[in-house]
Design a protein around this motif. Structure first.
Motif, PDB file in Angstrom:
ATOM      1  N   THR A   1       0.816  -1.215   0.000  1.00  0.00           N
ATOM      2  CA  THR A   1       0.000   0.000   0.000  1.00  0.00           C
ATOM      3  C   THR A   1       0.846   1.260   0.000  1.00  0.00           C
ATOM      4  OG1 THR A   1      -1.633  -1.198   1.324  1.00  0.00           O
ATOM      5  CG2 THR A   1      -1.884   1.185   1.184  1.00  0.00           C
ATOM      6  N   ASN A   2       0.512   2.182  -0.887  1.00  0.00           N
ATOM      7  CA  ASN A   2       1.141   3.499  -0.914  1.00  0.00           C
ATOM      8  C   ASN A   2       0.293   4.447  -0.077  1.00  0.00           C
ATOM      9  OD1 ASN A   2       2.136   6.086  -1.578  1.00  0.00           O
ATOM     10  ND2 ASN A   2       2.776   5.380  -3.599  1.00  0.00           N
ATOM     11  N   LYS A   3       0.864   4.970   0.997  1.00  0.00           N
ATOM     12  CA  LYS A   3       0.149   5.872   1.887  1.00  0.00           C
ATOM     13  C   LYS A   3       0.664   7.292   1.670  1.00  0.00           C
ATOM     14  CE  LYS A   3      -0.702   2.326   5.392  1.00  0.00           C
ATOM     15  NZ  LYS A   3      -0.633   1.968   6.832  1.00  0.00           N
TER      16      LYS A   3
ATOM     17  N   THR B   1       1.054  11.205   2.408  1.00  0.00           N
ATOM     18  CA  THR B   1       1.035  12.055   3.602  1.00  0.00           C
ATOM     19  C   THR B   1       1.129  13.538   3.274  1.00  0.00           C
ATOM     20  OG1 THR B   1       3.451  11.838   3.833  1.00  0.00           O
ATOM     21  CG2 THR B   1       2.074  10.239   5.007  1.00  0.00           C
TER      22      THR B   1
ATOM     23  N   GLU C   1      -4.753   6.356   0.508  1.00  0.00           N
ATOM     24  CA  GLU C   1      -4.001   5.109   0.408  1.00  0.00           C
ATOM     25  C   GLU C   1      -4.428   4.407  -0.868  1.00  0.00           C
ATOM     26  OE1 GLU C   1      -4.366   2.713   3.901  1.00  0.00           O
ATOM     27  OE2 GLU C   1      -3.884   4.368   5.275  1.00  0.00           O
TER      28      GLU C   1
END
Length: 284
Positions: free
Chosen positions: A233-235, A237, A245
């Motif tokens: 998963t790419n979160k 920020t 996400e």
């Protein structure tokens, strides 16, 4: 024009939704929307056309469905119903004739005529003469419908694995005109585990094309499979996408899919935008 109507209700099966029911309604273009340059949404920022009661936008009810042309109808149908939990609305098939040819393919026939080539060489079926046929199935999710379409030769059975045209081989999302289908995952779902389960359930059904990318660099399929689960998963920020996400994933037909969660600030931005849109719609 002749049609063969085939209506069928999706049978209830309690096992269909056990592993992957976490995929909620469908959205499209989620990443692009989240990366809007504006971090605030208000009625004043809405396009002028949306505020004009006589505009085209004021005449719409919203998005009704997204269409996906498939090579193997049964395989695609199984993925979007048995794996991802959609419900069949209805199916209709054997479309042919002059009117449907003109409605769906007139622009492509003009291109073929301009190029001086047989329309078949650029993937245009002959629905007019009946050499090819079109079948469709509509799949309902919580907030939108996906339409599966298959163009097949007339001697091929409905729902079979052979489409009229060859599938597109290069499916990079960077190509202009490429689209993707985005599924909205519930807030309380373990996203990394969801992707693991999605790949496993698809592989169990022989859909080995269903593969999700990782956030670390991999150069072989073996490395992709061996990547730690927390790299699924790419979160994001960084505002205005903070709380977003996502993963990118190929579907069983090679189609580009995305699965997302919208949490925290970005969830509020989408909610505010929705509320502003609905206020404008009701005002009109």
């Amino acid at each position: 024009m002749s049609h063969e109507q085939m209506s069928q209700n999706q049978p209830e099966n309690p096992d269909r939704r056990t592993v992957l029911r976490a995929a909620g309604g469908v959205a499209i273009g989620g990443m692009a929307a989240a990366l809007s340059v504006s971090t605030k949404v208000s009625a004043q920022q809405a396009p002028a056309a949306a505020r004009d009661p006589g505009s085209l936008g004021a005449r719409l009810q919203g998005v009704q469905h997204f269409g996906l042309t498939v090579q193997n109808m049964e395989r695609a149908y199984e993925f979007y119903t048995a794996v991802l939990g959609g419900t069949e609305v209805f199916r209709h098939g054997d479309f042919q004739g002059d009117a449907v040819q003109n409605t769906l393919l007139a622009d492509q026939e003009i291109i073929a005529n301009t190029l001086g080539v047989n329309p078949r060489t650029i993937g245009v079926p002959d629905l007019r003469g009946g050499a090819q046929r079109l079948d469709v199935r509509f799949i309902q999710f919580d907030n939108v419908v996906i339409e599966l379409l298959q163009y097949r030769d007339a001697d091929q059975p409905m729902g079979g694995p052979k489409a009229f045209a060859e599938p597109v081989e290069h499916m990079s999302p960077a190509f202009p005109r490429m689209m993707h289908i985005c599924f909205y995952v519930r807030d309380d779902v373990d996203f990394n585990q969801f992707i693991t389960d999605l790949e496993a359930e698809s592989a169990r059904r022989g859909m080995t094309q269903v593969r999700a990318n990782r956030i670390i660099r991999v150069t072989t399929e073996e490395e992709r499979k061996a990547a730690p689960q927390d790299t699924n998963t790419n979160k994001v920020t960084v505002a205005p996408s903070d709380g977003w996400e996502l993963i990118y994933c190929k579907g069983p037909e090679g189609e580009q899919l995305e699965f997302v969660k919208a949490l925290g600030p970005v969830k509020k931005r989408f909610a505010d935008a929705h509320d502003a849109h609905m206020r404008l719609a009701s005002a009109n």
